[in-house]
Write a protein that holds these residues in place. Structure first.
Motif, PDB file in Angstrom:
ATOM      1  N   PRO A 114      66.766  20.388 -83.725  1.00  0.00           N
ATOM      2  CA  PRO A 114      65.596  21.251 -83.650  1.00  0.00           C
ATOM      3  C   PRO A 114      64.310  20.425 -83.713  1.00  0.00           C
ATOM      4  O   PRO A 114      64.315  19.325 -84.263  1.00  0.00           O
ATOM      5  CB  PRO A 114      65.726  22.130 -84.891  1.00  0.00           C
ATOM      6  CG  PRO A 114      66.466  21.290 -85.875  1.00  0.00           C
ATOM      7  CD  PRO A 114      67.387  20.415 -85.063  1.00  0.00           C
ATOM      8  N   PRO A 115      63.239  20.962 -83.143  1.00  0.00           N
ATOM      9  CA  PRO A 115      61.970  20.231 -83.210  1.00  0.00           C
ATOM     10  C   PRO A 115      61.478  20.145 -84.659  1.00  0.00           C
ATOM     11  O   PRO A 115      61.799  21.005 -85.478  1.00  0.00           O
ATOM     12  CB  PRO A 115      61.018  21.064 -82.351  1.00  0.00           C
ATOM     13  CG  PRO A 115      61.651  22.405 -82.250  1.00  0.00           C
ATOM     14  CD  PRO A 115      63.119  22.231 -82.429  1.00  0.00           C
ATOM     15  N   PHE A 116      60.718  19.104 -84.956  1.00  0.00           N
ATOM     16  CA  PHE A 116      60.255  18.904 -86.326  1.00  0.00           C
ATOM     17  C   PHE A 116      58.881  18.268 -86.347  1.00  0.00           C
ATOM     18  O   PHE A 116      58.444  17.664 -85.375  1.00  0.00           O
ATOM     19  CB  PHE A 116      61.250  18.042 -87.120  1.00  0.00           C
ATOM     20  CG  PHE A 116      61.380  16.643 -86.604  1.00  0.00           C
ATOM     21  CD1 PHE A 116      60.598  15.621 -87.109  1.00  0.00           C
ATOM     22  CD2 PHE A 116      62.288  16.334 -85.602  1.00  0.00           C
ATOM     23  CE1 PHE A 116      60.724  14.321 -86.639  1.00  0.00           C
ATOM     24  CE2 PHE A 116      62.426  15.050 -85.124  1.00  0.00           C
ATOM     25  CZ  PHE A 116      61.637  14.041 -85.642  1.00  0.00           C
ATOM     26  N   ASN A 117      58.214  18.416 -87.490  1.00  0.00           N
ATOM     27  CA  ASN A 117      56.941  17.752 -87.796  1.00  0.00           C
ATOM     28  C   ASN A 117      57.129  16.929 -89.058  1.00  0.00           C
ATOM     29  O   ASN A 117      57.909  17.307 -89.941  1.00  0.00           O
ATOM     30  CB  ASN A 117      55.820  18.762 -88.064  1.00  0.00           C
ATOM     31  CG  ASN A 117      55.408  19.528 -86.839  1.00  0.00           C
ATOM     32  OD1 ASN A 117      55.600  19.088 -85.721  1.00  0.00           O
ATOM     33  ND2 ASN A 117      54.849  20.715 -87.053  1.00  0.00           N
ATOM     34  N   ILE A 118      56.385  15.837 -89.154  1.00  0.00           N
ATOM     35  CA  ILE A 118      56.316  15.069 -90.398  1.00  0.00           C
ATOM     36  C   ILE A 118      54.834  14.920 -90.722  1.00  0.00           C
ATOM     37  O   ILE A 118      54.059  14.492 -89.877  1.00  0.00           O
ATOM     38  CB  ILE A 118      56.969  13.679 -90.259  1.00  0.00           C
ATOM     39  CG1 ILE A 118      58.432  13.817 -89.869  1.00  0.00           C
ATOM     40  CG2 ILE A 118      56.819  12.897 -91.566  1.00  0.00           C
ATOM     41  CD1 ILE A 118      59.135  12.501 -89.602  1.00  0.00           C
ATOM     42  N   GLU A 119      54.464  15.313 -91.938  1.00  0.00           N
ATOM     43  CA  GLU A 119      53.056  15.239 -92.316  1.00  0.00           C
ATOM     44  C   GLU A 119      52.913  14.640 -93.706  1.00  0.00           C
ATOM     45  O   GLU A 119      53.828  14.714 -94.517  1.00  0.00           O
ATOM     46  CB  GLU A 119      52.421  16.633 -92.273  1.00  0.00           C
ATOM     47  CG  GLU A 119      53.060  17.628 -93.216  1.00  0.00           C
ATOM     48  CD  GLU A 119      52.454  19.014 -93.127  1.00  0.00           C
ATOM     49  OE1 GLU A 119      51.223  19.144 -93.244  1.00  0.00           O
ATOM     50  OE2 GLU A 119      53.223  19.958 -92.940  1.00  0.00           O
ATOM     51  N   GLN A 120      51.767  14.053 -93.935  1.00  0.00           N
ATOM     52  CA  GLN A 120      51.426  13.585 -95.269  1.00  0.00           C
ATOM     53  C   GLN A 120      50.687  14.714 -95.944  1.00  0.00           C
ATOM     54  O   GLN A 120      49.738  15.271 -95.378  1.00  0.00           O
ATOM     55  CB  GLN A 120      50.565  12.331 -95.217  1.00  0.00           C
ATOM     56  CG  GLN A 120      50.357  11.720 -96.573  1.00  0.00           C
ATOM     57  CD  GLN A 120      49.767  10.324 -96.492  1.00  0.00           C
ATOM     58  OE1 GLN A 120      49.452   9.837 -95.423  1.00  0.00           O
ATOM     59  NE2 GLN A 120      49.616   9.683 -97.632  1.00  0.00           N
ATOM     60  N   THR A 121      51.125  15.090 -97.143  1.00  0.00           N
ATOM     61  CA  THR A 121      50.536  16.241 -97.836  1.00  0.00           C
ATOM     62  C   THR A 121      49.836  15.788 -99.102  1.00  0.00           C
ATOM     63  O   THR A 121      50.010  14.662 -99.572  1.00  0.00           O
ATOM     64  CB  THR A 121      51.617  17.278 -98.194  1.00  0.00           C
ATOM     65  OG1 THR A 121      52.568  16.664 -99.065  1.00  0.00           O
ATOM     66  CG2 THR A 121      52.309  17.796 -96.951  1.00  0.00           C
ATOM     67  N   ILE A 166      58.608  17.253 -94.258  1.00  0.00           N
ATOM     68  CA  ILE A 166      59.291  17.368 -92.978  1.00  0.00           C
ATOM     69  C   ILE A 166      59.520  18.845 -92.750  1.00  0.00           C
ATOM     70  O   ILE A 166      60.069  19.531 -93.615  1.00  0.00           O
ATOM     71  CB  ILE A 166      60.641  16.617 -92.995  1.00  0.00           C
ATOM     72  CG1 ILE A 166      60.415  15.129 -93.277  1.00  0.00           C
ATOM     73  CG2 ILE A 166      61.380  16.824 -91.680  1.00  0.00           C
ATOM     74  CD1 ILE A 166      61.694  14.352 -93.511  1.00  0.00           C
ATOM     75  N   THR A 167      59.078  19.352 -91.602  1.00  0.00           N
ATOM     76  CA  THR A 167      59.246  20.758 -91.271  1.00  0.00           C
ATOM     77  C   THR A 167      60.052  20.865 -89.985  1.00  0.00           C
ATOM     78  O   THR A 167      59.663  20.293 -88.968  1.00  0.00           O
ATOM     79  CB  THR A 167      57.879  21.458 -91.088  1.00  0.00           C
ATOM     80  OG1 THR A 167      57.096  21.254 -92.278  1.00  0.00           O
ATOM     81  CG2 THR A 167      58.041  22.938 -90.843  1.00  0.00           C
ATOM     82  N   LEU A 168      61.175  21.587 -90.055  1.00  0.00           N
ATOM     83  CA  LEU A 168      62.038  21.798 -88.892  1.00  0.00           C
ATOM     84  C   LEU A 168      61.964  23.258 -88.469  1.00  0.00           C
ATOM     85  O   LEU A 168      61.992  24.159 -89.321  1.00  0.00           O
ATOM     86  CB  LEU A 168      63.496  21.467 -89.219  1.00  0.00           C
ATOM     87  CG  LEU A 168      63.857  20.001 -89.341  1.00  0.00           C
ATOM     88  CD1 LEU A 168      63.645  19.519 -90.741  1.00  0.00           C
ATOM     89  CD2 LEU A 168      65.276  19.806 -88.914  1.00  0.00           C
ATOM     90  N   ALA A 169      61.895  23.503 -87.162  1.00  0.00           N
ATOM     91  CA  ALA A 169      61.910  24.866 -86.620  1.00  0.00           C
ATOM     92  C   ALA A 169      63.367  25.291 -86.470  1.00  0.00           C
ATOM     93  O   ALA A 169      64.061  24.830 -85.573  1.00  0.00           O
ATOM     94  CB  ALA A 169      61.187  24.912 -85.278  1.00  0.00           C
ATOM     95  N   VAL A 170      63.826  26.153 -87.378  1.00  0.00           N
ATOM     96  CA  VAL A 170      65.224  26.576 -87.393  1.00  0.00           C
ATOM     97  C   VAL A 170      65.318  28.095 -87.278  1.00  0.00           C
ATOM     98  O   VAL A 170      66.013  28.757 -88.045  1.00  0.00           O
ATOM     99  CB  VAL A 170      65.947  26.064 -88.665  1.00  0.00           C
ATOM    100  CG1 VAL A 170      66.105  24.560 -88.620  1.00  0.00           C
ATOM    101  CG2 VAL A 170      65.207  26.486 -89.924  1.00  0.00           C
ATOM    102  N   ALA A 171      64.626  28.644 -86.280  1.00  0.00           N
ATOM    103  CA  ALA A 171      64.631  30.094 -86.092  1.00  0.00           C
ATOM    104  C   ALA A 171      66.053  30.604 -85.920  1.00  0.00           C
ATOM    105  O   ALA A 171      66.859  30.015 -85.204  1.00  0.00           O
ATOM    106  CB  ALA A 171      63.796  30.462 -84.863  1.00  0.00           C
ATOM    107  N   GLY A 172      66.370  31.694 -86.606  1.00  0.00           N
ATOM    108  CA  GLY A 172      67.680  32.308 -86.493  1.00  0.00           C
ATOM    109  C   GLY A 172      68.688  31.822 -87.515  1.00  0.00           C
ATOM    110  O   GLY A 172      69.753  32.410 -87.653  1.00  0.00           O
TER     111      GLY A 172
END
Length: 170
Positions: free
Chosen positions: A34-41, A57-63
């Protein structure tokens, strides 16, 4: 013929593990799902956390539901697995939402810890933190020239544990 790499430079002592790490990262899944983002928070009270580095790390896991996702740390790898169960009673006329299983692996730096995981609105967020290492200077005394140094090195080599074999990348 000997393989020449940037890590064979005489000033890069002990970095041979880094070359193995780069090889493993190159073999990891690059399919984009799945597509993902990595960000500094930044934390809410950043005044007390000046010596911490925080990442998400944020993954798009719709469903996917919480029960269909698994997050684990295996050695120095963060492994996210998703597997949806097929509903045999449904007959799709069009299926545009991906419902396939996946394994996404991230190689973690030493000292990087996973502190939380959350699923909200189809986004799986994994928070990581890395404390700033303490800077220290250690002075090494130069001893007298005797044959004892080589004997100590041989004794250390004899008591060293057997190397553990590296597992292959997913």
């Amino acid at each position: 013929m000997t393989r020449v790499t940037p890590f064979t430079h005489p000033l890069l002592l002990g970095f041979d593990g880094l070359e193995q790490l780069l090889d493993r990262v190159g073999r990891l899944s690059n399919d984009g799902y799945p597509p993902f983002n990595i960000e500094q928070t930044h934390s809410a009270d950043s005044a007390g956390d000046g010596d911490l580095h925080r990442f998400r790390i944020t993954l798009a896991v719709a469903g996917f539901t919480r029960d269909e996702l698994a997050v684990s740390v295996e050695g120095n790898e963060l492994v996210i697995r998703g597997k949806q169960s097929e509903d045999e009673d449904r007959a799709y006329l069009h299926r545009g939402i991906a419902a396939r299983q996946f394994v996404r692996v991230f190689v973690l730096a030493d000292g990087l810890d996973v502190i939380a995981a959350d699923l909200e609105n189809g986004l799986l967020s994994i928070d990581l933190v890395k404390p700033e290492p303490a800077q220290s200077v250690r002075r090494i005394e130069i001893g007298p020239s005797t044959g004892n140094t080589r004997q100590k090195v041989r004794q250390l080599d004899d008591t060293a544990p057997e190397p553990v074999s590296q597992k292959s990348a997913v």
